[in-house]
Design an enzyme around this catalytic site. Structure first.
Site, PDB file in Angstrom:
ATOM      1  N   CYS A 102       4.623   3.752   9.483  1.00  0.00           N
ATOM      2  CA  CYS A 102       5.156   4.442   8.305  1.00  0.00           C
ATOM      3  C   CYS A 102       6.011   5.797   8.856  1.00  0.00           C
ATOM      4  O   CYS A 102       5.327   6.644   9.519  1.00  0.00           O
ATOM      5  CB  CYS A 102       4.457   4.441   7.110  1.00  0.00           C
ATOM      6  N   ASP A 104       6.025   8.278   7.070  1.00  0.00           N
ATOM      7  CA  ASP A 104       5.131   9.522   6.277  1.00  0.00           C
ATOM      8  C   ASP A 104       4.769  10.468   7.416  1.00  0.00           C
ATOM      9  O   ASP A 104       4.215  10.086   8.667  1.00  0.00           O
ATOM     10  CB  ASP A 104       3.801   8.834   5.748  1.00  0.00           C
ATOM     11  N   ARG A 106       2.536  12.471   7.639  1.00  0.00           N
ATOM     12  CA  ARG A 106       1.276  12.687   7.821  1.00  0.00           C
ATOM     13  C   ARG A 106       0.505  11.821   8.954  1.00  0.00           C
ATOM     14  O   ARG A 106      -0.474  11.602   9.204  1.00  0.00           O
ATOM     15  CB  ARG A 106       0.423  12.459   6.662  1.00  0.00           C
ATOM     16  N   HIS A 158      -1.110   2.706   6.166  1.00  0.00           N
ATOM     17  CA  HIS A 158      -1.858   3.932   5.948  1.00  0.00           C
ATOM     18  C   HIS A 158      -2.324   3.766   4.419  1.00  0.00           C
ATOM     19  O   HIS A 158      -1.427   3.478   3.719  1.00  0.00           O
ATOM     20  CB  HIS A 158      -1.399   5.396   6.427  1.00  0.00           C
ATOM     21  N   CYS A 161      -0.262   5.236   1.080  1.00  0.00           N
ATOM     22  CA  CYS A 161       1.331   4.979   1.345  1.00  0.00           C
ATOM     23  C   CYS A 161       2.080   5.074  -0.017  1.00  0.00           C
ATOM     24  O   CYS A 161       1.932   4.236  -0.992  1.00  0.00           O
ATOM     25  CB  CYS A 161       1.312   3.751   1.996  1.00  0.00           C
TER      26      CYS A 161
END
Length: 311
Positions: A102, A104, A106, A158, A161
């Protein structure tokens, strides 16, 4: 046990001790055409152009200063104990893993598995989707599987998400994001009975993240490039590669886990519609003793798919 051994080998086989993440501050809301390029001189970042729409405001310059300072620190850390590090990097890459994760911020691929530069070939998008008409990811498959010949493909979802959570809310996200998230809504449709039976909304969301990773892994198996390589390696070496893995990263704990699911059972249900190559198919019998057929003038070692029977 094999899944745990795979994750352990991934973690142990990668270079540990990467530099700390960049310490960005809050970026000002300014339009800019600021650009940076990576120099061939030891991995240093070099600014190539900078202009702000608000004259005299140097807030963005300060933020970019963080980038270049951290880059120099990273270069020094890489070369302190390994002066030849960048000399090796410039000679090419030979990663064993393709990581599809992803976007993202993080979930940084290399950091969470302790891998260094050159060890992961990485593709990231919203909610780690494998979409059949997405030329970006399909190009990644062709290059990483046929040219780099990666041995493992990892789909990493994750928890928490945003893309998955958005798909579970019947809200129009506007184009093109809505069209992208619709692929995740299809995952819910396929597993509606199981998901609807989970009363706790947080647990339902976590299970949805897992099911999405599994479905994207199945989409990898549907790819013609992946199927062709797996049949070829099975005939040549006795076992099929690349292996495909569905994993989930827990942002709350930092732990990565491989999902325990019956992939063979799901694949068996798909074969009638999606199998393009088979070990028993007469079109593949010659592969046991020769390389893939290549298109004329193709790059050395880059195996391009050709129609059956082509010279």
């Amino acid at each position: 046990a094999p899944r745990k051994m795979f994750l352990r080998s991934l973690l142990l086989g990668c270079v540990v001790g990467q530099a700390a993440a960049f310490g960005f501050g809050a970026a000002p809301l300014l339009r800019t055409d600021a650009k940076a390029a990576v120099s061939s001189r030891g991995g240093e970042l070099v600014a190539t152009r900078m202009s702000l729409t608000t004259p005299g405001n140097n807030a963005l310059d300060k933020n970019l200063d963080h980038v270049f300072r951290n880059n120099k620190r990273w270069v020094n850390e890489q070369t302190r104990d390994d002066p030849e590090f960048f000399d090796r990097m410039k000679d090419g890459q030979a990663p064993k893993f393709l990581w599809i994760g992803c976007s993202d911020a993080r979930v940084p691929a290399n950091e969470i598995v302790g891998c260094g530069p050159g060890e992961l070939f990485v593709h990231r998008n919203i909610a780690n989707l494998v979409v059949n008409n997405d030329n970006s990811i399909q190009s990644v498959f062709q290059f990483s599987v046929e040219y780099l010949q990666v041995e493992h493909i990892i789909i990493c979802g994750h928890y928490q998400c945003g893309g998955v959570l958005a798909s579970m809310d019947n809200t129009d996200l506007a184009s093109p994001l809505e069209e992208w998230v619709r692929n995740i809504r299809d995952v819910y449709r396929l597993h509606k009975d199981e998901l609807d039976a989970i009363e706790d909304i947080t647990q339902r969301q976590r299970r949805m993240v897992e099911l999405n990773a599994q479905e994207q892994a199945l989409n990898v198996y549907k790819s013609a490039v992946v199927q062709r390589r797996r049949v070829y390696t099975h005939l040549r070496e006795g076992f099929a590669t690349p292996k495909v893995h569905a994993v989930v990263f827990d942002i709350a704990t930092g732990e990565l886990k491989e999902l325990d699911w019956e992939a063979d059972k799901d694949l068996k249900a798909l074969r009638d519609q999606y199998d393009l190559y088979s070990v028993n198919d007469h079109q593949t019998m010659g592969w046991a003793g020769q390389e893939y057929p290549k298109r004329p003038n193709s790059m050395k070692g880059l195996y391009n798919r050709m129609p059956p029977g082509a010279n």
